[in-house]
Write a protein that holds these residues in place. Structure first.
Motif, PDB file in Angstrom:
ATOM      1  N   GLY A 152      21.280 -56.158  14.441  1.00  0.00           N
ATOM      2  CA  GLY A 152      22.369 -57.093  14.207  1.00  0.00           C
ATOM      3  C   GLY A 152      22.598 -57.429  12.759  1.00  0.00           C
ATOM      4  O   GLY A 152      22.109 -56.764  11.856  1.00  0.00           O
ATOM      5  N   SER A 180      15.744 -58.658   9.846  1.00  0.00           N
ATOM      6  CA  SER A 180      15.342 -58.905  11.237  1.00  0.00           C
ATOM      7  C   SER A 180      14.784 -57.636  11.870  1.00  0.00           C
ATOM      8  O   SER A 180      15.234 -56.522  11.577  1.00  0.00           O
ATOM      9  CB  SER A 180      16.537 -59.425  12.050  1.00  0.00           C
ATOM     10  OG  SER A 180      17.530 -58.438  12.132  1.00  0.00           O
ATOM     11  N   TYR A 186      13.694 -67.206  15.715  1.00  0.00           N
ATOM     12  CA  TYR A 186      13.777 -65.771  15.973  1.00  0.00           C
ATOM     13  C   TYR A 186      12.373 -65.191  16.145  1.00  0.00           C
ATOM     14  O   TYR A 186      11.903 -64.405  15.329  1.00  0.00           O
ATOM     15  CB  TYR A 186      14.522 -65.054  14.837  1.00  0.00           C
ATOM     16  CG  TYR A 186      15.942 -65.550  14.667  1.00  0.00           C
ATOM     17  CD1 TYR A 186      16.894 -65.293  15.644  1.00  0.00           C
ATOM     18  CD2 TYR A 186      16.321 -66.277  13.557  1.00  0.00           C
ATOM     19  CE1 TYR A 186      18.190 -65.745  15.512  1.00  0.00           C
ATOM     20  CE2 TYR A 186      17.614 -66.734  13.403  1.00  0.00           C
ATOM     21  CZ  TYR A 186      18.548 -66.471  14.392  1.00  0.00           C
ATOM     22  OH  TYR A 186      19.825 -66.929  14.262  1.00  0.00           O
ATOM     23  N   HIS A 202      12.181 -61.797  10.118  1.00  0.00           N
ATOM     24  CA  HIS A 202      11.949 -62.431  11.424  1.00  0.00           C
ATOM     25  C   HIS A 202      12.263 -61.487  12.576  1.00  0.00           C
ATOM     26  O   HIS A 202      12.794 -60.374  12.370  1.00  0.00           O
ATOM     27  CB  HIS A 202      12.750 -63.747  11.535  1.00  0.00           C
ATOM     28  CG  HIS A 202      14.230 -63.611  11.375  1.00  0.00           C
ATOM     29  ND1 HIS A 202      15.012 -62.864  12.209  1.00  0.00           N
ATOM     30  CD2 HIS A 202      15.075 -64.164  10.450  1.00  0.00           C
ATOM     31  CE1 HIS A 202      16.280 -62.962  11.834  1.00  0.00           C
ATOM     32  NE2 HIS A 202      16.354 -63.731  10.751  1.00  0.00           N
ATOM     33  N   GLY A 203      11.975 -61.954  13.759  1.00  0.00           N
ATOM     34  CA  GLY A 203      12.249 -61.157  14.960  1.00  0.00           C
ATOM     35  C   GLY A 203      13.669 -61.397  15.426  1.00  0.00           C
ATOM     36  O   GLY A 203      14.531 -61.776  14.636  1.00  0.00           O
ATOM     37  N   GLY A 204      13.898 -61.112  16.699  1.00  0.00           N
ATOM     38  CA  GLY A 204      15.223 -61.385  17.254  1.00  0.00           C
ATOM     39  C   GLY A 204      16.087 -60.157  17.403  1.00  0.00           C
ATOM     40  O   GLY A 204      17.160 -60.203  18.016  1.00  0.00           O
ATOM     41  N   GLY A 205      15.676 -59.037  16.854  1.00  0.00           N
ATOM     42  CA  GLY A 205      16.469 -57.797  17.042  1.00  0.00           C
ATOM     43  C   GLY A 205      16.838 -57.158  15.738  1.00  0.00           C
ATOM     44  O   GLY A 205      17.217 -57.828  14.783  1.00  0.00           O
TER      45      GLY A 205
END
Lengths: 366, 195
Positions: A320, A327, A275, A314-317
């Motif tokens: 969600g 995230s 991510y 972490h990244g990824g959005g």
């Protein structure tokens, strides 16, 4: 001869008067009362004024009995005055019943409207809660069943079937009670002043430490779904964050999809992650391990479960659900990654505000 | 001789009058049976107003019988006529009840089928919804809704089986409406994801 004919004529006239010509008409009140009875029945007299309607029917039948008795007499002897008087009385009774029905219907309509409003308000509240909280466990199937019953009740009420509508609304209330029974424990602690004060202390202490040491601290607020970077005790940047599927709970074991709460620190910076980029935390800390062991002893976690690890930011959005991580959108992650170092404290709390939307929801549910 | 003839004529007249004044027991029994047959088909439930009308007719006919019962010279012609009308109407009511019942039954079966199709369509739509981040919570909520609708669908057949056709139809329509709303929501989530 002429006299004889006159006598015969008079006799015929007398007989005619006796047996037919002088028959009095049935009083119009009889027909009025009969059709009134039809109307009262149609309006639901037996439901809305059962005792009065029974009394009314007895009076009407008594009037009809007298009418029949009179009709059994020779026409010249018939006297309908008693029938007319009785029917007039019946009509008056009927008018009173009519008023009672109208009043009862109006009261019933008001009660149903109030009950409908109450059910709809609760449904809306839970829907908003589910939508805003974004915790998977809040998605309870009984909620839609309550909505279906509320829709049925609305239809029934529009058709004048008040009793049926009320029954459906009662069923909808039961469904909602079941929904609340599931939801309340999940959000109860966000209304617990002691718990919120404890989270607040945790956050305040970390921010004070940041001020004292001139260092960074990351604060994650679950209710606000927000991650804030503090430097020197001052908020530098805030970002919207995604959390675990069941983020409203404090993480207890691997696979519970909850985001942990407490004081952690960054133990690893991962430049290339699934991510985008990631900051790994030292979950489980000592407190997590103590809680897990206690829960395991009490049989509150699955037998073969372990406490889990690798909780990251972490990244990824941001919008969600995760398996417990925090995230962020990738640009936010890029910024944060560059600003913090290994050892930076990360404080994850439910909320720092006593008046958060979940505490309001708990109040409303109560 | 003359006196004897007069007595004979008198007796004959009394006999004739008495014969005319016999209570129409068979007519009463037949009419009551016809009303009960209509009631047995559920007339009170499916065609309540007509059922009341026939009951009122029967009551009026029986009242007329009672009137004649109390007379010296009984004449049940009017009572027979009223009973015949009530019987004819009761027989027609039975036919009407059966037809109305069947109509409501077919309607409820059709409504159930439509609701099942609606829920299946919503479920299929949901199955193709994007599973990624950004929609997971919405999809989870809608998944619970579809599961709730499937459970609600199971309540319809017992209603049909117990003759509660209107209640069955109302539930089916409400479920179908909700299923359509969910399908539209899923479509909106898909569109949101595409952007």
């Amino acid at each position: 001869m002429i006299l004889q004919r006159i006598k015969t004529g008079l006799l015929f006239a007398a007989l005619a008067a006796l047996f037919g010509c002088s028959e009095p008409p049935v009083p119009p009140e009889v027909q009025l009362a009969t059709s009134q009875e039809q109307d009262l029945w149609g309006a639901g007299a037996s439901i809305y004024a059962p005792d009065e309607y029974q009394q009314y029917l007895s009076s009407l039948n008594a009037a009809k009995d007298i009418l029949a008795r009179e009709q059994a007499c020779m026409a010249v002897l018939r006297n309908y005055s008693a029938v007319a008087a009785l029917c007039q009385d019946v009509l008056k009774q009927g008018e009173l019943i009519d008023i009672k029905i109208a009043t009862a219907r109006s009261v019933e309509a008001t009660e149903i409207a109030r009950a409908q409003l109450s059910v709809q308000k609760k449904i809306r509240m839970v829907r908003e809660l589910v939508e805003n909280a974004q915790d998977k466990r809040l998605a309870v199937r009984k909620l839609v069943q309550a909505e279906v019953r509320a829709a049925e009740a609305k239809k029934m009420a529009s058709l004048g079937r008040g009793a049926d509508a009320r029954k459906r609304l009662d069923e909808a209330e039961k469904d909602l009670a079941a929904v609340v029974k599931v939801i309340r424990p999940l959000i109860q602690r966000y209304a617990d002043r002691g718990q919120v004060s404890s989270w607040r202390r945790l956050a305040d202490d970390a921010i004070a430490e940041s001020r004292r040491n001139g260092s960074e601290v990351i604060l994650v607020n679950k209710v606000d779904r927000q991650l804030t970077l503090f430097r020197n005790g001052t908020a530098v940047r805030s970002f919207s964050a995604g959390l675990g599927f069941n983020y409203l709970a404090d993480k207890l074991y691997s696979g519970d999809r909850a985001t942990p709460e407490g004081r952690y620190q960054i133990v690893r910076k991962i430049d290339r992650s699934r991510y985008y980029r990631a900051l790994e935390l030292d979950y489980p800390n000592q407190e997590d391990q103590r809680r897990f062991a206690q829960a395991k002893r009490a049989g509150l976690v699955p037998k073969n479960s372990d406490i889990g690890n690798k909780i990251q930011i972490h990244g990824g959005g941001r919008s969600g659900m995760t398996y417990g991580c925090v995230s962020l959108d990738n640009p936010a992650m890029e910024y944060l990654f560059a600003e913090v170092a290994i050892g930076t404290p990360v404080i994850i709390v439910g909320t720092v505000d006593h008046d958060n939307f979940l505490s309001s929801a708990v109040r409303n549910l109560n | 001789m003359k006196k004897f003839s007069a007595v004979l004529v008198g007796l004959a007249m009394v006999t004739a009058l008495a014969a005319c004044g016999k209570q129409p027991v068979e007519d009463i029994t037949a009419t009551k049976a016809a009303v009960e047959a209509a009631a047995g088909e559920g007339a009170a439930k499916y065609v309540a107003a007509d059922y009341k009308k026939v009951n009122d007719e029967l009551a009026a006919a029986l009242a007329e019988v009672k009137v004649q019962d109390e007379k010296w010279f009984k004449n049940y012609d009017k009572a027979k006529q009223l009973l015949a009308t009530a019987k004819t109407d009761a027989e027609a009511l039975k036919v009407k009840t059966i037809a109305e019942k069947e109509r409501l039954k077919q309607q409820s079966i059709a409504d159930l089928a439509a609701a099942q199709a609606g829920v299946a369509a919503a479920k299929a739509e949901l199955a193709t919804a994007p599973k990624g981040k950004g929609t997971a919570a919405d999809i989870a909520a809608m998944g619970a809704d579809v599961a709730g609708l499937e459970a609600a669908l199971a309540e319809i057949q017992p209603l049909i089986d117990s003759g509660e056709f209107m209640a069955a139809s109302e539930k089916a329509v409400a479920i179908n409406d909700k299923a359509a709303a969910i399908a539209a929501e899923v479509a909106a989530v898909k569109a949101k994801k595409k952007k």
